[in-house]
Write a protein that holds these residues in place. Structure first.
Motif, mmCIF file in Angstrom:
data_model
loop_
_atom_site.group_PDB
_atom_site.id
_atom_site.type_symbol
_atom_site.label_atom_id
_atom_site.label_comp_id
_atom_site.label_asym_id
_atom_site.label_seq_id
_atom_site.Cartn_x
_atom_site.Cartn_y
_atom_site.Cartn_z
ATOM 1 N N ILE A 1 0.852 -1.178 0.000
ATOM 2 C CA ILE A 1 0.000 0.000 0.000
ATOM 3 C C ILE A 1 0.895 1.238 0.000
ATOM 4 O O ILE A 1 1.878 1.307 0.745
ATOM 5 N N PHE A 2 0.597 2.189 -0.847
ATOM 6 C CA PHE A 2 1.365 3.432 -0.937
ATOM 7 C C PHE A 2 0.627 4.500 -0.130
ATOM 8 O O PHE A 2 -0.262 5.172 -0.636
ATOM 9 N N ASP A 3 1.018 4.620 1.124
ATOM 10 C CA ASP A 3 0.291 5.504 2.047
ATOM 11 C C ASP A 3 1.222 6.455 2.775
ATOM 12 O O ASP A 3 0.911 6.934 3.861
ATOM 13 N N ARG A 4 2.364 6.772 2.175
ATOM 14 C CA ARG A 4 3.358 7.597 2.871
ATOM 15 C C ARG A 4 3.465 8.990 2.256
ATOM 16 O O ARG A 4 3.420 9.990 2.956
ATOM 17 N N ASN A 5 3.661 9.050 0.927
ATOM 18 C CA ASN A 5 3.833 10.362 0.275
ATOM 19 C C ASN A 5 3.023 10.471 -1.007
ATOM 20 O O ASN A 5 3.351 11.255 -1.884
ATOM 21 N N SER A 6 1.959 9.674 -1.119
ATOM 22 C CA SER A 6 1.209 9.646 -2.374
ATOM 23 C C SER A 6 0.547 10.986 -2.673
ATOM 24 O O SER A 6 0.418 11.370 -3.847
ATOM 25 N N ASN A 7 0.131 11.719 -1.650
ATOM 26 C CA ASN A 7 -0.536 13.004 -1.900
ATOM 27 C C ASN A 7 0.402 14.049 -2.483
ATOM 28 O O ASN A 7 -0.046 15.018 -3.102
ATOM 29 N N GLU A 8 1.707 13.869 -2.280
ATOM 30 C CA GLU A 8 2.681 14.805 -2.836
ATOM 31 C C GLU A 8 3.213 14.351 -4.188
ATOM 32 O O GLU A 8 4.019 15.067 -4.808
ATOM 33 N N SER A 9 2.813 13.183 -4.657
ATOM 34 C CA SER A 9 3.325 12.631 -5.915
ATOM 35 C C SER A 9 2.473 13.108 -7.085
ATOM 36 O O SER A 9 1.265 13.343 -6.931
ATOM 37 N N PRO A 10 3.073 13.233 -8.291
ATOM 38 C CA PRO A 10 2.270 13.550 -9.492
ATOM 39 C C PRO A 10 1.202 12.486 -9.702
ATOM 40 O O PRO A 10 1.397 11.310 -9.372
ATOM 41 N N ILE A 11 0.085 12.891 -10.270
ATOM 42 C CA ILE A 11 -1.055 11.991 -10.380
ATOM 43 C C ILE A 11 -0.738 10.764 -11.221
ATOM 44 O O ILE A 11 -1.196 9.651 -10.926
ATOM 45 N N LEU A 12 0.091 10.922 -12.276
ATOM 46 C CA LEU A 12 0.430 9.763 -13.102
ATOM 47 C C LEU A 12 1.268 8.758 -12.321
ATOM 48 O O LEU A 12 1.092 7.537 -12.468
ATOM 49 N N VAL A 13 2.177 9.254 -11.497
ATOM 50 C CA VAL A 13 2.986 8.362 -10.664
ATOM 51 C C VAL A 13 2.112 7.682 -9.623
ATOM 52 O O VAL A 13 2.237 6.476 -9.366
ATOM 53 N N ARG A 14 1.212 8.449 -9.034
ATOM 54 C CA ARG A 14 0.312 7.890 -8.022
ATOM 55 C C ARG A 14 -0.561 6.787 -8.615
ATOM 56 O O ARG A 14 -0.730 5.717 -8.004
ATOM 57 N N CYS A 15 -1.096 7.022 -9.800
ATOM 58 C CA CYS A 15 -1.940 6.007 -10.447
ATOM 59 C C CYS A 15 -1.133 4.778 -10.849
ATOM 60 O O CYS A 15 -1.619 3.644 -10.755
ATOM 61 N N ALA A 16 0.105 4.995 -11.303
ATOM 62 C CA ALA A 16 0.950 3.856 -11.678
ATOM 63 C C ALA A 16 1.214 2.957 -10.482
ATOM 64 O O ALA A 16 1.170 1.722 -10.588
ATOM 65 N N ASP A 17 1.479 3.551 -9.326
ATOM 66 C CA ASP A 17 1.732 2.750 -8.134
ATOM 67 C C ASP A 17 0.455 2.079 -7.628
ATOM 68 O O ASP A 17 0.509 0.962 -7.089
ATOM 69 N N LEU A 18 -0.671 2.744 -7.791
ATOM 70 C CA LEU A 18 -1.938 2.090 -7.448
ATOM 71 C C LEU A 18 -2.142 0.837 -8.288
ATOM 72 O O LEU A 18 -2.497 -0.234 -7.778
ATOM 73 N N LEU A 19 -1.912 0.944 -9.602
ATOM 74 C CA LEU A 19 -2.090 -0.205 -10.486
ATOM 75 C C LEU A 19 -1.078 -1.295 -10.177
ATOM 76 O O LEU A 19 -1.393 -2.496 -10.280
ATOM 77 N N TRP A 20 0.142 -0.903 -9.820
ATOM 78 C CA TRP A 20 1.154 -1.894 -9.457
ATOM 79 C C TRP A 20 0.725 -2.653 -8.199
ATOM 80 O O TRP A 20 0.882 -3.885 -8.110
ATOM 81 N N SER A 21 0.177 -1.926 -7.244
ATOM 82 C CA SER A 21 -0.343 -2.568 -6.043
ATOM 83 C C SER A 21 -1.529 -3.467 -6.366
ATOM 84 O O SER A 21 -1.641 -4.584 -5.848
#
Length: 584
Positions: free
Chosen positions: A287-307
């Motif tokens: 789960i990416f719950d540490r700095n996701s709000n500060e990440s660009p949306i494309l990076v955030r979505c990529a990590d969501l899909l990876w999870s």
């Protein structure tokens, strides 16, 4: 030759798919030159809705529907996994003993150590590596935790160790192995500082230094883990020989934060299924719950899909679950299969180790899900500010995605091992249903992203440029049906995101409480609120992010495999968190 052909299987599949589209729809087939070289057939030999379609067009219809159906099935499986994950995670947290407090960590406490006397080949610590004795009737598990790192920020490693040290049983059951690279500058100094600071908090803490320039090995997580694992085997050689070894090896990333409940759940699963414990591997979601709000949306979505990719294999009664970054297995099993590989094909070390254990146990490996997630960081960057920093972060995430997709080499590894069973074993492993399930997961990971993207782009462009009246009725129906499946899949992913919000809140609230009790306030906490614009936009951007960080790096990786299987391992930059107030 077989090795090269097998490692290039995903690349050959893209070439075959492209050739099928050319044969089915290219105007080249209508040219006089083509007809003179290859006289047209009378069409397919069957009647009904297929009459008038060429063989290539018929294959396109079937395969296009199959790929889109698998995409829709993925969203259904993901939703099922989330529904079960929410319930099981709550139960796992509630099983926590209420009388065992978390140990608060004093960040300033350290011990002076003379690191000039240390050797980079092997550094021993004052605490002996022994098997802890617990208060339970059954012997306690010793957790040998491998923390691979190369050029990682010292603050990242310190925070990870502080989280582990806060666990109630860290001092009696945790052996920490800092799997480092010998060629890293100042690695001994870094190891000295970590051992002197955290030595008293664990049963043992020991650095290992993977030597550079070993023939047949590559620098990276897999080789560091393999080298550290050999040290663990040496430390517990007597127990392994007497078949009394009670050590569980856990591999994690340098920035991973694990809850104490993760190790408690492994103990519960281990003894609850003791007859299968010697051939079990334990996987958990990330789960990416540490700095996701500060990440660009494309990076955030990529990590969501990876999870989501790993989590989608953890549904109830799953045949086999795929580990992502964090996993555990008995030391006896690791020693039995020959430890971790460190050649170029093992760059996807988590999946590769699962495959190796699967084949070495003749397909009897049992993968068990630990419903306590591993907290991870999104890739970050400290170059520039504003849009420059966002661009640099997006580029860094692509490099990370390329490294992930380089793991498509595992499809070739699986093909070679499967052929080996076909040739040398009387009972064919390939004919077992769970082997088909494993092959399907590999196809879904290494083939489907690029195939789906190619088919989607072709379908949209072809239907826009071709008048509907000129389409064969079966082709028109296939395009319409796959478009419906894409729409349903989009809706399914949005439903999964709603379920993810609930699961994320449960996991984050539990971690915030633990960090408050442990007096650790610089780990980062990214709360999600569904109506915030940045979270609402994720529901629209995930197809774009999936293409940029899924299909494109997959195509990049699999075509690179035609001439090399080596990738220069680049460490992803992790964020540095400041001390903050915990919102309880």
């Amino acid at each position: 030759m077989l090795v090269w052909l097998s490692r290039c299987l995903p690349g050959f599949s893209i070439i075959a798919l492209t050739a099928m589209l050319i044969f089915a729809f290219s105007d080249l087939l209508k040219s006089a030159l083509w007809k003179s070289l290859f006289p047209p057939s009378e069409g397919t030999p069957w009647e009904g809705p297929w009459k008038g379609l060429g063989i290539a067009q018929s294959v396109f219809v079937v395969y296009n529907i199959f790929v889109h159906t698998q995409m829709f099935a993925f969203t259904l499986r993901l939703g099922w996994s989330f529904t079960n994950m929410i319930k099981q995670t709550r139960h796992a947290i509630q099983r926590r003993p209420s009388d065992v407090p978390i140990a608060p960590i004093d960040h300033r406490d350290s011990v002076d150590t003379d690191y000039s006397l240390w050797s980079s080949s092997d550094i021993s610590v004052a605490k002996p590596v022994t098997v802890a004795q617990g208060k339970f009737r059954t012997p306690e598990l010793v957790h040998a935790i491998i923390l691979p790192n190369y050029c990682e920020d010292l603050h990242t490693l310190e925070t990870t160790l502080r989280v582990l040290a806060s666990h109630p049983r860290a001092k009696t059951q945790y052996e920490i192995y800092l799997a480092m690279e010998q060629k890293e500058e100042n690695s001994i100094i870094k190891a000295t500082q970590l051992v002197s600071t955290f030595g008293k908090y664990f049963l043992a803490i020991q650095p290992t230094f993977h030597p550079s320039g070993v023939q047949g090995e590559i620098a990276g997580k897999s080789s560091n883990v393999a080298f550290a694992a050999r040290k663990i085997v040496e430390a517990h050689r007597l127990a392994l020989r007497s078949e009394s070894c009670n050590v569980m090896v856990t591999v994690m990333d340098a920035d991973t934060h694990l809850s104490r409940d993760y190790f408690t759940e492994i103990r519960r699963l281990h003894y609850h299924n003791i007859t299968e414990a010697d051939h079990s591997i334990y996987c958990c979601p990330i789960i990416f719950d540490r700095n996701s709000n500060e990440s660009p949306i494309l990076v955030r979505c990529a990590d969501l899909l990876w999870s989501f990719a790993g989590l989608s294999t953890m549904y109830p009664y799953t045949v086999i679950a795929i580990p992502t970054s964090v996993y555990s297995l008995p030391l006896s099993l690791a020693e039995k299969v020959g430890g971790w590989d460190s050649d170029p094909t093992a760059i996807g070390e988590d999946l590769h180790m699962l495959l190796k254990c699967y084949f070495e146990t003749a397909g009897h490996l049992v993968s068990r899900v630990v419903y306590i997630p591993a907290s991870q960081c999104n890739v970050s960057s400290d170059n520039g500010r504003g849009w420059r920093r966002n661009v640099d972060t997006c580029v860094a995430r692509y490099c990370q995605a390329l490294r992930h997709m380089w793991g498509a080499l595992d499809s070739g590894f699986t093909a070679r091992r499967t052929i080996g069973y076909l040739r040398f074993h009387q009972r064919c492993l390939f004919l077992r249903p769970r082997h088909f399930a494993l092959l399907h997961l590999l196809w879904e990971a290494h083939f489907m992203p690029c195939h789906l993207t190619i088919l989607m782009l072709f379908s949209v462009i072809y239907t826009l440029w071709t008048p509907a009246a000129s389409l064969h009725p079966t082709l028109a129906w296939a395009f319409s049906f796959t478009n419906t499946l894409r729409t349903l899949s989009f809706v399914g992913m949005n439903i999964s995101l709603i379920l993810y919000e609930r699961w994320h809140a449960i996991c984050l609230n539990s971690r915030v409480q633990d960090m408050h009790e442990a007096n650790i306030s610089d780990t980062g906490f990214s709360h999600r609120v569904w109506y915030r614009p940045q979270h609402l936009f994720e529901r629209l951007c995930f197809p774009i992010s999936g293409t940029l960080y899924g299909a494109v790096p997959t195509i990049h990786a699999v075509f690179s495999h035609f001439w090399t299987d080596r990738l220069v391992y680049r460490v992803s930059k992790k964020p540095t968190f400041v001390l903050e107030e915990l919102g309880l």
